[in-house]
Motif scaffolding. Structure first.
Motif, short mmCIF file in Angstrom:
data_model
loop_
_atom_site.label_atom_id
_atom_site.label_comp_id
_atom_site.label_asym_id
_atom_site.label_seq_id
_atom_site.Cartn_x
_atom_site.Cartn_y
_atom_site.Cartn_z
N PHE A 171 0.84 -1.20 0.00
CA PHE A 171 0.00 0.00 0.00
C PHE A 171 0.88 1.25 0.00
O PHE A 171 0.82 2.05 0.95
N PRO A 172 1.70 1.47 -1.01
CA PRO A 172 2.63 2.60 -1.00
C PRO A 172 1.95 3.96 -0.87
O PRO A 172 2.50 4.87 -0.27
N ASN A 173 0.73 4.08 -1.41
CA ASN A 173 0.04 5.37 -1.34
C ASN A 173 -0.50 5.67 0.06
O ASN A 173 -0.87 6.80 0.35
N LEU A 174 -0.58 4.63 0.91
CA LEU A 174 -1.10 4.82 2.26
C LEU A 174 0.01 4.93 3.30
O LEU A 174 -0.26 4.94 4.50
N LEU A 175 1.26 4.98 2.85
CA LEU A 175 2.40 4.97 3.76
C LEU A 175 2.29 6.02 4.87
O LEU A 175 2.41 5.67 6.06
N PRO A 176 2.04 7.28 4.57
CA PRO A 176 1.97 8.27 5.67
C PRO A 176 0.82 7.99 6.63
O PRO A 176 0.96 8.19 7.84
N TYR A 177 -0.31 7.53 6.08
CA TYR A 177 -1.48 7.28 6.93
C TYR A 177 -1.26 6.09 7.86
O TYR A 177 -1.68 6.11 9.02
N ILE A 178 -0.61 5.04 7.35
CA ILE A 178 -0.33 3.87 8.18
C ILE A 178 0.63 4.24 9.30
O ILE A 178 0.45 3.83 10.45
N PHE A 179 1.66 5.03 8.99
CA PHE A 179 2.58 5.50 10.03
C PHE A 179 1.82 6.30 11.10
O PHE A 179 2.05 6.12 12.30
N LEU A 180 0.93 7.18 10.64
CA LEU A 180 0.21 8.04 11.57
C LEU A 180 -0.72 7.24 12.48
O LEU A 180 -0.67 7.38 13.71
N ILE A 181 -1.54 6.39 11.89
CA ILE A 181 -2.50 5.61 12.67
C ILE A 181 -1.79 4.64 13.61
O ILE A 181 -2.14 4.52 14.79
N ALA A 182 -0.76 3.95 13.10
CA ALA A 182 -0.02 3.01 13.94
C ALA A 182 0.68 3.74 15.09
O ALA A 182 0.70 3.25 16.23
#
Length: 444
Positions: free
Chosen positions: A283-294
Motif C-alpha cells: 500500500f505505498p500510497n497509504l504509507l503516511p497514513y499507516i505510520f500516523l494511525i499506527a
C-alpha cells in the motif's frame, strides 16, 4: 592488610549510598534523565523510519528498494553490537557523547546528500548511532531511576518510540506534498535540532552510580552523588515505601538470553513486517497514513506504562504476546474482507498496534534489567543484535509473498514470541512490582 580493610569498608559505604539513591523519591535529576532518554528514543524511532520515507526522494529500482527496507535493521544492529560493550567499558554517559557526535555528522551529510548513495551513507551513520543510543538508554534507565518508579519510567520511555511514528508520518506527508530536496533537508535539520536538545539534557544527568561502583570508581561515584543528589542520598527516611513482596528466584544466563532474544525477535519482526514493510510493498500510497494511525494507536496504548510499577512483568508479557498473536490470526483470516472494507483494516491496525505497544514496552523493559551491571550493555546488545538481525532474511524471503502468505508468516513470528513468553511465565521470575534492579539482575 589494613589498606585492604579500609578499601572494603569504603566500598560498603559507597554501595550503601547507591542503595539509598535507588530508594529516593523522584528528583529534578531524574526528570532531566527522563527527558534526555525520551528525546533520545524519539530521535532513534524517527531515524529508524526515515529509510522507507526516503524511497520517495529518488527513483530507484526494485532491488534497491528492498535494500532500503533492510538498511535500518542492518546498521542498527551494527551500532548495537559496537556500543553495547563500549558502554560497559567506558560508562553510560560518556557513550552518549560518542553517539551524539555521530548524529551530528550523519545529519549534516543527509542535508547535503544530492544522490541516493550519499543518502544511504548518511542513514548508515545515523542508524549506527541510533543503535548505540537505544541500547545505552535501555540499560542506563534501569540504573538511574528510583526503584519505586523504575518500571513506570522505563515503559513510558518506550512510548516515545511510538510517538516517533507520528513525527515520521508528518515527514511522510511532507515528502508526498513537497519536493524531495526540501523533504530531505528538513529531515536532516530535525535531526540536528533534536541532537542540540540532547546535549543540553544529558549535561544535567549523572553517570550511572551503579556502574561506577561496580567499576571500583568509588571517589567518582561519591562525587556524582553529591553533585546531582546532594544530601538526599544520605537520608533514607525520604525513601519510598518498601517494594511489594514477591517470591524471588534467579535463572541461568542462557535461559534469560534465549527468552529475551525470542520475544524481541517476535516484536521487531512482527511490528516491522506489518508497519514498515507492508506499507511500501503493498500500500505505498497509504504509507503516511499507516505510520500516523499506527503511531497514534501505539502511543495511546503505551499509557498503560503508568501502571508499570504495579503490574506483573511476567503476566503482561504473556498477555500481550497472546493478544497480538490472536489479532494477527484474525487479520489473516479476514484478508478477503479488510482488503475490500478499508474501515475494517484501520480498526484491526489500531487494535494490533495498541497490543503490540504493550508487548514492546514490556519486552524492552525486561531485556535491559536481567543482567549484572558490568555486563548489562553487552548482554542486552546480544539479544538485540540476534533478534533484529533475524528480521533481515525474513524481509527478503517475504518480498514476493502474497498478502495471505505475508500475514500468516507474521502470525508464526508472533507465535515464537508467545512460546518464549509462556516459558518465562512458567520458569522465569518477577522483575516488576517495584522490584529492585539488584534483585531483577540477580546481583542482590
Amino acid at each position: 592488610m589494613l589498606k585492604n580493610f579500609i578499601n572494603l569498608l569504603y566500598l560498603i559505604i559507597v554501595m550503601e549510598i547507591a542503595k539509598n539513591v535507588e530508594e529516593l523519591s523522584w528528583t529534578r535529576t531524574h526528570t532531566y534523565s527522563f527527558i534526555a532518554f525520551a528525546i533520545g528514543l524519539l530521535l532513534e524511532g524517527y531515524i529508524f523510519g526515515i529509510a522507507p520515507v526516503a524511497t520517495s526522494w529518488y527513483t530507484i529500482p526494485k532491488s534497491i528498494e528492498m535494500l532500503i527496507l533492510a538498511w535500518p535493521y542492518l546498521w542498527l544492529i551494527i551500532g548495537i553490537a559496537v556500543y553495547g560493550p563500549i558502554s560497559d567499558a567506558i560508562g553510560r554517559k560518556k557513550t552518549f557523547y560518542y553517539s551524539m557526535t555521530m548524529y551530528v555528522i550523519g545529519g549534516i551529510l543527509l542535508i547535503f546528500s544530492y544522490n541516493y548513495a550519499l543518502v544511504l551513507t548518511a542513514l548508515a551513520i545515523l542508524l549506527f548511532a541510533a543503535g548505540g543510543e537505544m541500547n545505552t538508554i535501555m540499560i542506563m534507565s534501569h540504573e538511574v531511576f528510583p526503584r519505586a518508579h523504575r518500571s513506570k519510567a522505563m515503559m513510558m520511555l518506550m512510548d516515545f518510540v511510538a510517538l516517533a511514528s507520528v513525527l515520521l508520518s508528518a515527514v511522510s506527508f511532507l515528502s508526498f506534498s513537497s519536493t524531495a530536496l526540501f523533504s530531505r533537508e528538513m529531515t536532516g535539520v530535525i535531526v540536528l535540532i533534536t541532537v542540540s536538545a540532547l546535549f543540553i539534557a544529558r549535561y544535567k544527568m549523572p553517570e550511572s552510580i551503579r556502574w561506577l561502583e561496580r567499576k571500583g570508581k568509588r571517589d567518582e561515584a561519591l562525587q556524582q552523588v553529591q553533585k546531582y543528589f546532594g544530601q538526599k542520598a544520605s537520608t533514607p527516611e525520604k525513601a519510598e515505601a518498601s517494594p511489594i513482596k514477591v517470591q524471588q528466584k534467579n535463572a541461568p544466563i542462557w535461559f534469560k538470553e534465549l527468552v529475551t532474544t525470542l520475544v524481541a525477535f517476535a516484536n521487531a519482526a512482527g511490528y516491522g513486517l506489518l508497519t514498515y514493510a507492508l506499507a511500501p510493498l503493498y500500500f505505498p500510497n497509504l504509507l503516511p497514513y499507516i505510520f500516523l494511525i499506527a503511531g497514534v494507536a501505539g502511543f495511546a496504548g503505551g499509557f498503560l506504562g503508568l501502571a508499570g510499577d504495579r503490574l506483573s512483568r511476567k503476566w503482561l508479557l504473556f498477555i500481550s504476546s497472546l493478544g497480538v498473536f490472536v489479532v494477527t490470526l484474525v487479520i489473516w483470516a479476514t484478508i478477503s474482507i479488510w482488503t475490500k472494507v478499508l474501515a475494517l483494516f484501520w480498526g484491526l491496525l489500531i487494535i494490533l498496534n495498541v497490543i503490540v505497544q504493550w508487548d514492546y514496552m514490556t519486552e524492552d523493559t525486561l531485556k535491559g534489567e536481567l543482567w549484572p551491571t558490568g555486563h548489562r550493555g553487552k548482554l542486552t546488545a546480544l539479544a538485540r543484535v540476534i533478534s533484529i538481525g533475524a528480521y533481515i532474511p525474513l524481509l527478503y524471503i517475504s518480498a514476493n509473498f502474497t498478502i495471505n502468505q505475508f500475514i500468516l508468516m507474521n502470525a508464526l513470528v508472533w507465535l515464537v514470541g508467545l512460546i518464549a513468553a509462556t516459558a518465562w511465565l512458567i520458569w522465569g521470575y518477577e522483575t516488576g512490582k517495584g522490584v529492585s534492579i539488584g534483585i531483577a539482575s540477580g546481583e542482590a
